[in-house]
Design an enzyme around this catalytic site. Structure first.
Site, PDB file in Angstrom:
ATOM      1  N   LYS A   1      79.799  59.853  34.756  1.00 17.00           N
ATOM      2  CA  LYS A   1      80.786  59.204  33.870  1.00 17.00           C
ATOM      3  C   LYS A   1      81.032  60.048  32.611  1.00 17.00           C
ATOM      4  O   LYS A   1      82.168  60.305  32.235  1.00 17.00           O
ATOM      5  CB  LYS A   1      80.298  57.795  33.457  1.00 17.00           C
ATOM      6  CG  LYS A   1      79.983  56.878  34.632  1.00 17.00           C
ATOM      7  CD  LYS A   1      79.522  55.502  34.195  1.00 17.00           C
ATOM      8  CE  LYS A   1      78.208  55.467  33.432  1.00 17.00           C
ATOM      9  NZ  LYS A   1      77.015  55.857  34.234  1.00 17.00           N
TER      10      LYS A   1
ATOM     11  N   ARG B   1      66.861  63.771  27.758  1.00 19.90           N
ATOM     12  CA  ARG B   1      66.822  62.392  27.262  1.00 19.90           C
ATOM     13  C   ARG B   1      65.494  61.721  27.589  1.00 19.90           C
ATOM     14  O   ARG B   1      64.929  61.946  28.651  1.00 19.90           O
ATOM     15  CB  ARG B   1      67.973  61.580  27.876  1.00 19.90           C
ATOM     16  CG  ARG B   1      69.147  61.444  26.946  1.00 19.90           C
ATOM     17  CD  ARG B   1      70.370  60.880  27.610  1.00 19.90           C
ATOM     18  NE  ARG B   1      70.186  59.595  28.290  1.00 19.90           N
ATOM     19  CZ  ARG B   1      71.183  58.925  28.851  1.00 19.90           C
ATOM     20  NH1 ARG B   1      72.416  59.394  28.797  1.00 19.90           N
ATOM     21  NH2 ARG B   1      70.956  57.782  29.458  1.00 19.90           N
TER      22      ARG B   1
ATOM     23  N   ARG C   1      66.504  51.930  35.718  1.00 19.07           N
ATOM     24  CA  ARG C   1      67.929  51.855  35.350  1.00 19.07           C
ATOM     25  C   ARG C   1      68.785  51.568  36.583  1.00 19.07           C
ATOM     26  O   ARG C   1      69.775  50.840  36.509  1.00 19.07           O
ATOM     27  CB  ARG C   1      68.366  53.163  34.678  1.00 19.07           C
ATOM     28  CG  ARG C   1      67.866  53.271  33.239  1.00 19.07           C
ATOM     29  CD  ARG C   1      67.797  54.703  32.739  1.00 19.07           C
ATOM     30  NE  ARG C   1      69.069  55.371  32.667  1.00 19.07           N
ATOM     31  CZ  ARG C   1      69.220  56.701  32.650  1.00 19.07           C
ATOM     32  NH1 ARG C   1      68.152  57.486  32.690  1.00 19.07           N
ATOM     33  NH2 ARG C   1      70.422  57.239  32.570  1.00 19.07           N
TER      34      ARG C   1
ATOM     35  N   ARG D   1      69.064  66.686  34.286  1.00 14.59           N
ATOM     36  CA  ARG D   1      70.072  66.682  33.201  1.00 14.59           C
ATOM     37  C   ARG D   1      69.518  67.290  31.915  1.00 14.59           C
ATOM     38  O   ARG D   1      68.381  67.040  31.519  1.00 14.59           O
ATOM     39  CB  ARG D   1      70.560  65.271  32.916  1.00 14.59           C
ATOM     40  CG  ARG D   1      71.510  65.251  31.708  1.00 14.59           C
ATOM     41  CD  ARG D   1      72.308  64.001  31.615  1.00 14.59           C
ATOM     42  NE  ARG D   1      71.503  62.812  31.534  1.00 14.59           N
ATOM     43  CZ  ARG D   1      72.001  61.584  31.536  1.00 14.59           C
ATOM     44  NH1 ARG D   1      73.307  61.407  31.634  1.00 14.59           N
ATOM     45  NH2 ARG D   1      71.210  60.556  31.451  1.00 14.59           N
TER      46      ARG D   1
ATOM     47  N   ARG E   1      78.992  46.362  30.872  1.00 18.57           N
ATOM     48  CA  ARG E   1      77.916  46.588  31.828  1.00 18.57           C
ATOM     49  C   ARG E   1      77.369  45.279  32.374  1.00 18.57           C
ATOM     50  O   ARG E   1      76.431  45.299  33.176  1.00 18.57           O
ATOM     51  CB  ARG E   1      76.790  47.302  31.106  1.00 18.57           C
ATOM     52  CG  ARG E   1      76.395  48.631  31.702  1.00 18.57           C
ATOM     53  CD  ARG E   1      75.398  49.195  30.737  1.00 18.57           C
ATOM     54  NE  ARG E   1      74.678  50.303  31.156  1.00 18.57           N
ATOM     55  CZ  ARG E   1      74.976  51.569  30.844  1.00 18.57           C
ATOM     56  NH1 ARG E   1      76.073  51.858  30.200  1.00 18.57           N
ATOM     57  NH2 ARG E   1      74.172  52.518  31.192  1.00 18.57           N
TER      58      ARG E   1
HETATM   59  P1  AP5 Z   1      76.346  62.419  33.417  1.00 17.16           P
HETATM   60  O1  AP5 Z   1      77.800  62.752  33.349  1.00 17.16           O
HETATM   61  O2  AP5 Z   1      75.518  62.591  32.201  1.00 17.16           O
HETATM   62  O3  AP5 Z   1      76.149  60.955  34.062  1.00 17.16           O
HETATM   63  P2  AP5 Z   1      76.454  59.514  33.462  1.00 17.16           P
HETATM   64  O4  AP5 Z   1      77.122  58.712  34.526  1.00 17.16           O
HETATM   65  O5  AP5 Z   1      77.146  59.613  32.150  1.00 17.16           O
HETATM   66  O6  AP5 Z   1      74.938  59.008  33.337  1.00 17.16           O
HETATM   67  P3  AP5 Z   1      74.167  58.282  32.136  1.00 17.16           P
HETATM   68  O7  AP5 Z   1      72.690  58.507  32.325  1.00 17.16           O
HETATM   69  O8  AP5 Z   1      74.723  58.665  30.831  1.00 17.16           O
HETATM   70  O9  AP5 Z   1      74.435  56.814  32.480  1.00 17.16           O
HETATM   71  P4  AP5 Z   1      73.735  55.584  31.966  1.00 17.16           P
HETATM   72  O10 AP5 Z   1      74.757  54.609  32.342  1.00 17.16           O
HETATM   73  O11 AP5 Z   1      72.383  55.316  32.485  1.00 17.16           O
HETATM   74  O12 AP5 Z   1      73.418  55.914  30.425  1.00 17.16           O
HETATM   75  P5  AP5 Z   1      74.111  55.500  29.065  1.00 17.16           P
HETATM   76  O13 AP5 Z   1      73.971  56.622  28.129  1.00 17.16           O
HETATM   77  O14 AP5 Z   1      75.442  54.906  29.296  1.00 17.16           O
HETATM   78  O15 AP5 Z   1      75.729  63.312  34.621  1.00 17.16           O
HETATM   79  C1  AP5 Z   1      74.363  63.228  34.958  1.00 17.16           C
HETATM   80  C2  AP5 Z   1      73.845  64.612  35.406  1.00 17.16           C
HETATM   81  O16 AP5 Z   1      74.466  64.984  36.629  1.00 17.16           O
HETATM   82  C3  AP5 Z   1      74.150  65.766  34.419  1.00 17.16           C
HETATM   83  O17 AP5 Z   1      73.078  66.644  34.419  1.00 17.16           O
HETATM   84  C4  AP5 Z   1      75.396  66.428  35.003  1.00 17.16           C
HETATM   85  O18 AP5 Z   1      75.471  67.811  34.678  1.00 17.16           O
HETATM   86  C5  AP5 Z   1      75.178  66.207  36.499  1.00 17.16           C
HETATM   87  N1  AP5 Z   1      76.425  66.006  37.234  1.00 17.16           N
HETATM   88  C6  AP5 Z   1      77.482  65.221  36.854  1.00 17.16           C
HETATM   89  N2  AP5 Z   1      78.432  65.240  37.810  1.00 17.16           N
HETATM   90  C7  AP5 Z   1      77.944  66.047  38.814  1.00 17.16           C
HETATM   91  C8  AP5 Z   1      78.455  66.466  40.095  1.00 17.16           C
HETATM   92  N3  AP5 Z   1      79.639  66.031  40.528  1.00 17.16           N
HETATM   93  N4  AP5 Z   1      77.667  67.266  40.845  1.00 17.16           N
HETATM   94  C9  AP5 Z   1      76.451  67.688  40.418  1.00 17.16           C
HETATM   95  N5  AP5 Z   1      75.924  67.332  39.217  1.00 17.16           N
HETATM   96  C10 AP5 Z   1      76.665  66.531  38.435  1.00 17.16           C
HETATM   97  O19 AP5 Z   1      73.131  54.293  28.584  1.00 17.16           O
HETATM   98  C11 AP5 Z   1      71.801  54.528  28.205  1.00 17.16           C
HETATM   99  C12 AP5 Z   1      71.117  53.220  27.840  1.00 17.16           C
HETATM  100  O20 AP5 Z   1      71.803  52.607  26.719  1.00 17.16           O
HETATM  101  C13 AP5 Z   1      71.111  52.130  28.929  1.00 17.16           C
HETATM  102  O21 AP5 Z   1      70.035  52.285  29.829  1.00 17.16           O
HETATM  103  C14 AP5 Z   1      71.003  50.852  28.072  1.00 17.16           C
HETATM  104  O22 AP5 Z   1      69.682  50.664  27.622  1.00 17.16           O
HETATM  105  C15 AP5 Z   1      71.865  51.190  26.851  1.00 17.16           C
HETATM  106  N6  AP5 Z   1      73.274  50.767  27.003  1.00 17.16           N
HETATM  107  C16 AP5 Z   1      74.370  51.582  27.037  1.00 17.16           C
HETATM  108  N7  AP5 Z   1      75.488  50.871  27.190  1.00 17.16           N
HETATM  109  C17 AP5 Z   1      75.105  49.574  27.272  1.00 17.16           C
HETATM  110  C18 AP5 Z   1      75.820  48.352  27.454  1.00 17.16           C
HETATM  111  N8  AP5 Z   1      77.157  48.327  27.614  1.00 17.16           N
HETATM  112  N9  AP5 Z   1      75.108  47.205  27.506  1.00 17.16           N
HETATM  113  C19 AP5 Z   1      73.762  47.206  27.356  1.00 17.16           C
HETATM  114  N10 AP5 Z   1      73.026  48.311  27.175  1.00 17.16           N
HETATM  115  C20 AP5 Z   1      73.703  49.495  27.140  1.00 17.16           C
HETATM  116 MG    MG Z   2      76.597  59.151  30.142  1.00 17.28          MG
END
Ligand code: AP5
Ligand code: MG
Length: 214
Positions: free
Chosen positions: A13, A160, A171, A127, A88
């Site tokens: 994402k 991270r 997660r 990552r 979410r």
């Molecule tokens: P990346 O693009 O970083 O993936 P992502 O989908 O953004 O993954 P996140 O870990 O950021 O998602 P998340 O939803 O768990 O975390 P968030 O920060 O939102 O890509 C991942 C890896 O893959 C990278 O190394 C990249 O290079 C590689 N990659 C990407 N595309 C690729 C491809 N096509 N092929 C190969 N490699 C590829 O949330 C973190 C925490 O915050 C949550 O756990 C929760 O505690 C809290 N939080 C956030 N939002 C909320 C909410 N709305 N409600 C409640 N709690 C929340």
């Molecule tokens: Mg992300």
């Protein structure tokens, strides 16, 4: 363009949002990034959110909704936005719908990034991120040219706290139980767009832009 990105952790994402934002000049709003910034600055929100995030659990809805009510009123949202990681839960989606009515705006689509759990674990355990500009890398799939240094800005590369296998698995469980119900929520109102996110980053971007009609 006013869209939501839904999908498991590690679906890409953030990676794809950065590319779409560069092409279309809309705001990229990642709730995870905003929360991590609050944790770093030790704000009241950051202090409350930290334990939930490190355990791979969701931060309570009321904190997230209050944060997003402020964020969506900022001026950079006027030209459109990508919501990356929000909503979410179903209550968050309902709160967003109410907020959009209040702001007299319409959501164009909710994009679902589809990828299997083992691919997620592989992506997240490799990552790496830039501490300064937030650029996203992968130790194998998208390494930096010089180890530990961001290609874009020369910033320090880090991993991270929640990208450890046990937390990643938690997660994923949280995603399947609390976030996956949003798929039916957006499908039932005809706003769901599905993208195969298992291919290469370039292939996913092509599929995404096609689905968005951009
Ligand atoms: P990346 O693009 O970083 O993936 P992502 O989908 O953004 O993954 P996140 O870990 O950021 O998602 P998340 O939803 O768990 O975390 P968030 O920060 O939102 O890509 C991942 C890896 O893959 C990278 O190394 C990249 O290079 C590689 N990659 C990407 N595309 C690729 C491809 N096509 N092929 C190969 N490699 C590829 O949330 C973190 C925490 O915050 C949550 O756990 C929760 O505690 C809290 N939080 C956030 N939002 C909320 C909410 N709305 N409600 C409640 N709690 C929340
Ligand atoms: Mg992300």
């Amino acid at each position: 363009m006013r869209v939501i990105f839904i999908g498991p952790p590690g679906a890409g994402k953030g990676t794809q949002a950065a590319k779409v934002v560069e092409r279309h000049g809309v705001a990229h709003i990642s709730t995870g990034d905003i929360l991590r910034e609050n944790v770093k600055r030790k704000t009241p929100l950051g202090l409350k959110a930290k334990e939930f995030m490190n355990a791979g659990r969701l931060v309570p809805d009321e904190l997230i909704v209050a944060m997003m009510k402020d964020r969506l009123r900022e001026s950079d949202c006027a030209g459109g936005f990508i919501l990356d990681g929000f909503p979410r839960t179903v209550p968050q989606a309902q709160a967003l719908d109410a907020l959009m009515v209040e702001l007299d705006l319409e959501l164009d689509a909710a994009v679902l990034f589809q990828v299997d759990d083992e691919t997620v674990v592989e992506r997240l355990s490799g990552r790496r991120l830039c501490r300064k500009c937030g650029a996203i890398y992968h130790a194998v799939f998208h390494p930096t040219a010089a180890e530990g240094v961001c290609d874009a800005c020369g910033g320090e590369i880090y991993q991270r706290d929640d990208d450890k296998e046990a937390v990643i698995r938690n997660r994923l469980t949280v995603y399947h139980s609390q976030t996956a119900p949003l798929i039916d929520y957006y499908r039932s109102c005809g706003r769901l767009l599905e993208v195969d996110a298992a291919g290469s980053s370039d292939a996913v971007l092509v599929a995404l832009e096609k689905r968005l009609g951009a």
